[in-house]
Design an enzyme around this catalytic site. Structure first.
Site, PDB file in Angstrom:
ATOM      1  CG  ASP A 233      -0.993  31.658 -14.047  1.00 37.08           C
ATOM      2  OD1 ASP A 233       0.073  31.108 -14.393  1.00 37.08           O
ATOM      3  OD2 ASP A 233      -1.042  32.796 -13.545  1.00 37.08           O
ATOM      4  CB  CYS A 236       3.001  28.057 -15.519  1.00 35.20           C
ATOM      5  SG  CYS A 236       2.611  27.076 -16.977  1.00 35.20           S
ATOM      6  CG  HIS A 339       2.053  23.700 -14.167  1.00 29.82           C
ATOM      7  ND1 HIS A 339       1.693  25.026 -14.117  1.00 29.82           N
ATOM      8  CD2 HIS A 339       2.863  23.483 -13.092  1.00 29.82           C
ATOM      9  CE1 HIS A 339       2.223  25.586 -13.061  1.00 29.82           C
ATOM     10  NE2 HIS A 339       2.953  24.672 -12.421  1.00 29.82           N
TER      11      HIS A 339
END
Length: 1166
Positions: A233, A236, A339
């Site tokens: 999300d 992170c 990410h």
């Protein structure tokens, strides 16, 4: 000397041979104690060269009569997955590693190797390098496994074969030796824990990761590191930092707020890196749904006194993002999608697994009060029964270890493991992967995820599992059920703000926790609103609503029946083009547009309200009931919606899905929402794909009153036009809406009528005596169609032009007469034809024209047959009753097209009266000469129009630079080609090109009586009163000033050509009756001057002498133009008259300009 034997049988397996003889593989073989390698290459193309050294020997051959000797001498056999090679190796009791050839399809090698491996007889793999966390070749796995099997006791090796009870013992023994064998190979230590699940276990794991993630895990595994997956999300980065700082991810929100506060306090240090408002940036950063980047890493490094090291690309060294000189480091892994994951060492993974097992054991023992023996038994059963899943979790992939099955599946799998432990002998427990689910789940002990956490050899990513569970719950909340309907996020719907209010289009954005309301975005307001589910309804694509006037439908021809057809305007407005195309249904081989009304009887709209409705593109269409029984009402809406005027939905803008006889799209007709728009659309040369719809339908094209190119606002009322497509036989069963009185006349059909009216009325008069509630908006015109019906008006002369495939019925009222085959009748009133122009007549071959009575018996119609499109078209001059030749058609009192013809002319139409004509009306005052430009050249008495003020003339182009010309290049192209076409028609009569000689300087001769009987459905003026039809010069001068805005002096030039006598192309008739030869220079000699009759000159638009354009070419050359006539402008002023010369004309003198004061506006095809 240890020997390894590699065989491929009689097949070709070059990939295996190449891998085995690679240098790295040979070195591994030597390190494992193998110093002799024998290759059997079969039909392969890769044939290595044999060599012999002091430490290693390689022998290569293709085939042998028997492989028994090599198999007997081999200490390790590496074979393809052939059944013969596998059985021979197993019979010899040799350690066997099977390599499956993935390039061979449907040979069941993989199934065979998998089954033998499951029974514990061999190991199998493929030559390709799997996406595993260890960068090793699969051949290393094979050779390592072979060495393990070599170290097994001979008694154990003797168990190879088909002894299923002793096979798990071999697997367990081999598994116990794996750690010791590969302890010297750290990259292999985690990869080869359970080599028996190498293919099956990794398949699911590899499918859950992207290629970049798998490569990164492989690279980190070679460095003794592993990647712990963080919730995917926007938080992170803060989750990973929270875990590495506080060993928990629950503090990620506090870390985010600390970062925002620090950057706000030290704005000078970070503001230069932000584009735009720094305050807005910090405001967005405070939202948990906003991701962070390198700028936030810089701030967090200063906050927590740690430098960040990030692995970005597999195979490349990490990047030190911050270099603040701190001793503590935070290692992260960055993916291309922004990410961040945490990176730990493998030692941390092992230690964390033990700590996690102790924690869960304390939890269940001390908190949940579970017996210690029960926990131990459950863990033992988990290790023995779920070895595949255990290996899955030990491979350093947190994603793989994070179970994503539901709790029911977990309990089922755990129940299977418990059942396996209870029903399977001790020797068989270790080799069982999965047993059948027991009938009763009462023996289930713990969930699968709990058992993973209780196992000290597995490190379970609890945080990631919890995030996945929350995502599952969130996904479940994305759907809400109300009233038997399911609403999902993103669904389009209709909502109303209050009970009983108006519904608006919206789409669902959020679903409240209580599941009683949804947050929607209303498109019309561009706002978000929370709406109760009671005020939400789904959007129906297309709904067939019941029509107003249901017509009984009888079954016939087996076609489907639809019993509704009224589509409201709001439904059609909201439909996109794709949804509109869905309405074009296909029924048993024919295509029918759903908005047409197929019926034998009356229209769906009641006649009492028909005059108060405002129609769209085309009127109601009535087809025979046997043509499919599709009942559908035309789209209609009240007249007050002027802003929607002209946008009817009867037919789409693009009529390309109507296929013409030549398989070409029907010409498109554009539509405009202006109040002065007059549209009339039918189907031109359209043949429906049906036995019932093989008739052709003609089209009366669009006319724009508001166009500025040669149009003047007109006066009159309009009504709908009724089209008929008839079946053979049953000629009297089809009728239109009843009208009031008046004769009925049928004339040869045209491809398009140019019928105009003069004058302007600020409001439409009532359509009949019973409909007096009609009104208009803004003084404009409401009707969308050119023809209207009203009692008390007479027709003017109407003639045919160009070609036709159907006949036209000019009907005033009452049930219409039904023509025979290939006849299409058009119902429109006579008032529209008031002051209308006569249209030039085609000189094609005609058959005798009978007159048939209509259904009511009070009207008469003139039947004509089809006009051939192959014959040449000659110009026609329409004078008042005068002495003429049979070569010209004389207009009759009824205005019929085939009124008069010479007996010698075979192409002239012959009319046969069937019923007695009506009595003649009294003489009426002649219309003003200005109607000549409006299209009325008949000269017969017509009812005088109301005396409205004359409208202002349309603007002309006076600017030499052309700035006042129309901007549409297609319009310019059309009229340029039209003028060029007229220029090339130099074989026409010179009267066509010289309008100034049309002035009546002498009395006109009386017309000769025709030998054929003439139909007299309309009153005819007396022949002795031709002079009453010409207005006095003062009135003519005034009308010219009104129409053109300026006056011109009378023309005093003597006439040059006898206009009363016909002129043949090959002959020139003099006054004395003799003929003059045609000159050879493509010109005609000038005839003697004779008195000229008064009247407008009309000529047909000839076909293009240079040929038609190619198919698909969007040309605007008026080939066989649908415009029936081109009215001539009569400027006689020398300054206004053109001095252009017509090449090839009899008298190439000055000519006047031509314009189309009331011809249809050309609509370019898009």
């Amino acid at each position: 000397m240890k020997r390894a034997f590699v065989t491929v049988g009689t097949t070709s397996f070059d990939e295996l041979v190449a891998r085995v003889v690679a240098n790295d593989c040979v070195q591994i073989l030597e390190s494992l104690g193998y110093n002799h390698l024998v290759l059997q290459v079969g039909r392969g193309t890769v044939v290595p060269k044999p060599f012999r050294t002091e430490s290693f020997t390689l022998d290569v051959y293709r085939y042998k009569d028997s492989l028994k000797e090599d198999l007997q001498q081999a200490d390790l056999v590496i074979s393809h997955a052939g059944a013969g090679s596998c059985l021979e190796s197993l019979e010899k009791g040799k350690p066997l590693v099977v390599v499956v050839n993935e390039k061979l399809m449907n040979n069941h090698q993989f199934e065979l190797a998998k089954q033998l491996h499951k029974e514990g007889h061999l190991f199998y793999c493929t030559c390709r390098v799997l996406s595993c966390p260890a960068p090793v070749s699969l051949l290393l796995v094979l050779l390592g496994s072979a060495k393990i099997l070599q170290q097994l006791p001979s008694a154990t090796l003797s168990c190879f074969g088909y002894l299923p009870t002793q096979a798990p013992v071999l697997v367990a023994t081999a598994y116990s030796y794996l750690h010791s064998v590969f302890s010297s190979f750290p990259p292999l230590s985690t990869f080869l824990i359970i080599p028996c699940t190498m293919q099956k276990g990794w398949k699911k794991y590899c499918g859950q990761k992207s290629l970049n993630e798998a490569s990164m895990d492989e690279y980190l595994g070679s460095l003794g590191l592993f990647r712990k997956v963080v919730a995917k999300d926007a938080s992170c980065l803060f989750r990973a930092i929270s875990e590495q700082l506080f060993h928990s991810q629950i503090h990620h929100l506090q870390i985010r707020r600390a970062c925002v506060s620090y950057m706000k306090e030290n704005q000078q240090a970070f503001e230069s890196y932000v584009e735009g408002s720094f305050e807005k940036y910090l405001e967005r950063l405070g939202d948990p749904k906003e991701s962070a980047g390198q700028l936030e890493l810089k701030a967090l490094s200063l906050i927590y006194n740690r430098d960040f090291i990030i692995y970005r690309y597999p195979g490349k060294p990490p990047t030190q993002v911050t270099d603040n000189g701190f001793e503590d480091k935070i290692i992260l892994c960055y993916s291309n999608n922004g990410h961040y994951d945490s990176v730990y060492s493998k030692e941390f993974q092992s230690t964390a697994g033990i700590c996690q097992a102790i924690l869960y054991e304390l939890l269940y023992k001390d908190v949940f009060v579970v017996d210690e023996e029960t926990l131990k038994t459950a863990v033992d059963l988990f290790r023995s029964g779920s070895r595949r899943n255990k290996h899955h979790a030990l491979t350093a992939s947190v994603e793989g270890s994070s179970d994503q099955k539901s709790s029911t599946e977990d309990r089922t799998e755990e129940a299977a493991a418990c059942s396996s432990a209870a029903s399977t002998p001790e020797g068989n427990k270790q080799g069982t992967e999965r047993q059948k689910v027991p009938e009763s789940p009462s023996k289930m002990l713990f969930p699968y995820k709990v058992l993973k956490a209780l196992d000290p050899e597995i490190y379970r990513n609890v945080e990631f599992d919890a995030w996945l569970d929350s995502r599952k719950e969130l996904q479940k909340s994305e759907c809400v059920e109300y009233g038997g309907r399911y609403y999902f996020l993103g669904d389009k719907c209709q909502v109303c703000m209050e009970s009983g209010g108006k519904y608006y289009n919206a789409h669902i954005q959020e679903i409240d926790n209580d599941k009683s309301s949804v947050v929607v975005f209303i498109e019309e307001f561009a706002e978000r609103h929370s709406i109760p589910l009671a005020h939400v309804r789904p959007v129906n694509q297309v709904a067939l609503l019941p029509s107003w006037n249901a017509i009984p439908i009888r079954n016939g021809r087996g076609y489907p029946t639809i019993t509704g057809g009224y589509f409201p305007e709001i439904v059609m407005t909201d439909m996109n083009m794709k949804q509109r195309k869905k309405m074009f249904k296909k029924f048993r081989g024919k295509e029918i547009y759903m908005t047409m009304a197929y019926s034998r009887g009356d229209p769906l709209v009641p006649s009492r309200i028909q005059h108060s409705m405002h129609y769209g593109h085309d009127p109601l269409l009535y087809y025979s009931q046997t043509a499919g029984h599709i009942l559908s009402s035309q789209h209609f809406y009240p007249q007050h919606s002027s802003q929607r005027q002209g946008r009817g939905y009867g037919m789409p803008r693009d009529s390309s899905h109507l296929i013409s006889k030549q398989n070409l799209p029907n010409p498109k007709v554009g539509f405009c929402s202006g109040s002065g728009r007059k549209c009339c659309q039918s189907y031109d040369n359209v043949s429906y794909r049906s036995r019932s719809f093989r008739r052709s339908h003609r089209q009366m094209h669009c006319m724009n009153k508001g166009c500025q190119y040669g149009f003047a606002p007109e006066n009159g009322v309009e009504e709908t036009v009724t089209f008929y497509a008839l079946e053979e036989g049953n000629e009297t069963a089809y009728s239109t809406l009843p009208n009031n009185g008046g004769p009925t006349t049928m004339v040869p059909a045209t491809s398009g009528y140019c019928v105009a009216r003069q004058g302007y009325n600020s409001c439409k008069p009532p359509l009949n005596s019973g409909d007096s509630n009609d009104h208009c908006d803004n003084g404009g015109y409401h009707g969308d169609y050119l023809y209207s019906s009203e009692q008390g008006y007479e027709t003017s002369s109407v003639y045919t032009t160009t070609v036709s495939t159907a006949n036209l019925s000019l009907q005033d009222s009452g049930p219409s007469s039904v023509p025979q085959d290939t006849v299409t009748s058009y119902n429109y009133p006579q008032k529209v034809l008031e002051n209308s122009a006569a249209i030039a007549v085609s000189w094609a071959s005609h058959v005798p024209v009978p007159v048939i009575p209509n259904c009511a018996g009070d009207n008469e119609a003139l039947r004509t047959s089809d006009i051939s499109s192959q014959n040449a078209i000659q110009p026609g001059f329409v004078p008042p009753p005068a002495q003429g030749s049979p070569a010209y058609l004389e207009p009759s009192a009824a205005g019929a097209a085939g009124a008069a013809a010479a007996a010698a002319a075979a192409a002239a139409p012959v009319a046969t009266p069937v019923a007695a004509p009506l009595p003649l009306p009294p003489p009426l005052p002649p219309p003003p000469p200005a109607t000549l430009e409006a299209g009325d050249a008949s000269g017969f008495p017509l009812p005088p129009p109301p005396p409205p003020p004359p409208p202002p003339p349309p603007p002309y182009s006076y600017d030499p630079s052309g700035s006042d010309l129309p901007q549409d290049t297609k319009v310019l192209q059309y009229y340029f080609n039209l003028g060029l076409q007229c220029y090339h028609h130099n074989y026409w009569h010179p009267m066509v090109y010289m309008p100034h000689v049309q002035q009546q300087l002498q009395p006109q001769p009386q017309p000769q009586p025709q030998p054929q009987p003439q139909p007299q459905p309309q009153p005819q003026p007396q022949p002795q009163q031709p002079q009453q039809q010409q207005p006095p010069p003062q009135q003519q001068q005034q009308q010219q000033e009104q129409v053109h805005g300026e006056s011109y002096p009378d023309c005093t030039e003597q006439p040059l050509v006898d206009q009363s006598a016909p002129q043949v192309y090959s002959d020139v008739v003099r006054e004395d009756g003799t003929q003059a030869d045609v000159s050879t220079n493509d010109t005609f000699p000038i005839a003697d001057a004779v008195p000229l009759p008064h009247g407008a000159v009309y000529y047909p638009v000839m076909t293009d002498p240079y040929g038609s354009p190619l198919l698909g070419f969007d040309s605007y050359v008026p080939v066989a133009s649908d415009y029936s006539s081109i009215a001539m402008w009569h400027p006689v002023n020398a300054a206004c008259g053109a001095s252009a010369q017509i090449h090839g004309a009899m008298n190439p003198g000055p000519i006047g300009y031509m314009l189309l004061p009331n011809s249809p506006h050309y609509t370019p095809q898009n």
